[in-house]
Design a protein around this motif. Structure first.
Motif, PDB file in Angstrom:
ATOM      1  N   THR A 193       0.646  -1.157   0.059  1.00 44.51           N
ATOM      2  CA  THR A 193      -0.023   0.007   0.054  1.00 44.51           C
ATOM      3  C   THR A 193       0.991   1.330   0.096  1.00 44.51           C
ATOM      4  N   ILE A 194       0.291   2.241  -0.103  1.00 42.11           N
ATOM      5  CA  ILE A 194       0.931   3.785  -0.229  1.00 42.11           C
ATOM      6  C   ILE A 194       1.695   3.686   1.131  1.00 42.11           C
ATOM      7  N   ASN A 195       1.376   3.090   2.162  1.00 41.87           N
ATOM      8  CA  ASN A 195       1.968   3.484   3.622  1.00 41.87           C
ATOM      9  C   ASN A 195       3.033   2.544   3.938  1.00 41.87           C
ATOM     10  N   ASP A 196       3.537   1.425   2.880  1.00 44.10           N
ATOM     11  CA  ASP A 196       4.622   0.340   2.972  1.00 44.10           C
ATOM     12  C   ASP A 196       5.680   1.052   2.393  1.00 44.10           C
ATOM     13  N   ALA A 197       6.858   0.625   2.997  1.00 44.81           N
ATOM     14  CA  ALA A 197       8.335   0.982   2.429  1.00 44.81           C
ATOM     15  C   ALA A 197       8.762   0.008   1.300  1.00 44.81           C
TER      16      ALA A 197
END
Ligand SMILES: [Zn+2]
Length: 263
Positions: A193-197
């Motif tokens: 997701t957009i929150n993962d690195a």
């Protein structure tokens, strides 16, 4: 007799011209496939080597995952498992004094918390170069939810991750180049997701300083069924075609500010 001779000379001249033109044509092709700098100022990417670069999976226990991922393109497993809209529970920081950024980004997000665009897309570089004063501490996030479709290095040693996105049935690939390291637990086929690195900003490969080279293209890189960019050679041909049609990567999908301090 004199006329015939003139005609022969004329013909020879035409033939010479044709040979010269074809020779130039071959040289033009060589430029695309050999040693000329692909990137201007910041990087040097050898297209031929990029195309020949092995796509290697860095995680363990994912032998054949790449194949499995692309088998899934027919309409199942990997892709459908991925939520293609940002989780509503996640509060996303917004740059102060910039209301436009709030409305722009429903699906597409900036790849870093802090960023400054140092090079915008052009014909030879259909990508954004982004720096951060945090340097290699800057964490790189996907610009949209998706599936990791490639983890590889090019011949110059640039650490690269690609993410496949499916936005309302249209496939996109985002490409993150020059990373200093990959995020832990990254593997091809991993939903992100957009929150993962994905990793951290770096200067691996042909690069003159710490920055992210971010390309977003409306095709599925490494998908053998994708006629436009099934491999890196196709990717770099297709990005030029699309650029000439007015496509400028992430900037096509959202307003990318010149500088930001949050995503
Ligand atoms: Zn670049």
């Amino acid at each position: 007799m004199r006329k015939v001779k003139t005609f022969k000379q004329y013909f020879a001249l035409l033939l010479s011209l044709a040979l010269i033109i074809s020779a130039i044509g071959i040289n033009v092709m060589d430029v695309f496939a050999s040693n000329d700098p692909y990137e201007i100022n910041y990087e040097y990417v050898n297209i031929k080597d990029m195309a020949a670069a092995n796509v290697s999976e860095k995680s363990t226990d994912n032998e054949g995952l790449l194949d499995g991922l692309f088998d899934g393109f027919a309409g199942d497993v990997t892709l459908t498992e991925v939520e293609m809209t940002p989780p509503s529970s996640v509060e996303l920081p917004v740059k102060k004094d910039s209301a436009a950024l709030v409305t722009d980004r429903q699906i597409w997000y900036l790849p870093t918390e802090v960023g400054r665009v140092t090079q915008s897309p052009n014909y030879w570089h259909v990508a954004l170069d982004i720096t951060s004063y945090r340097g290699t501490a800057e964490v790189i996030h996907p610009v949209a939810n998706g599936v990791v479709s490639g983890i590889y290095t090019d011949s110059a040693g640039a650490l690269i991750v690609t993410v496949l996105h499916n936005i309302n049935g249209q496939k996109y690939t985002s490409q993150y180049v020059h990373l200093s390291r990959y995020a832990d637990g990254l593997y091809v086929g991993k939903p992100v997701t957009i929150n993962d690195a994905l990793g951290q900003m770096g200067t691996t490969g042909n690069s003159t300083g710490v920055h992210l080279h971010l390309a977003v293209l409306d095709c599925a890189l490494f998908d053998p069924n994708d006629n436009n960019c099934r491999d890196l050679g196709g990717w770099y041909r297709y990005d030029k075609i699309r650029f000439q049609q007015g496509y400028i990567g992430l900037g096509t999908m959202m307003n990318v500010p010149g500088e930001w301090y949050s995503r």
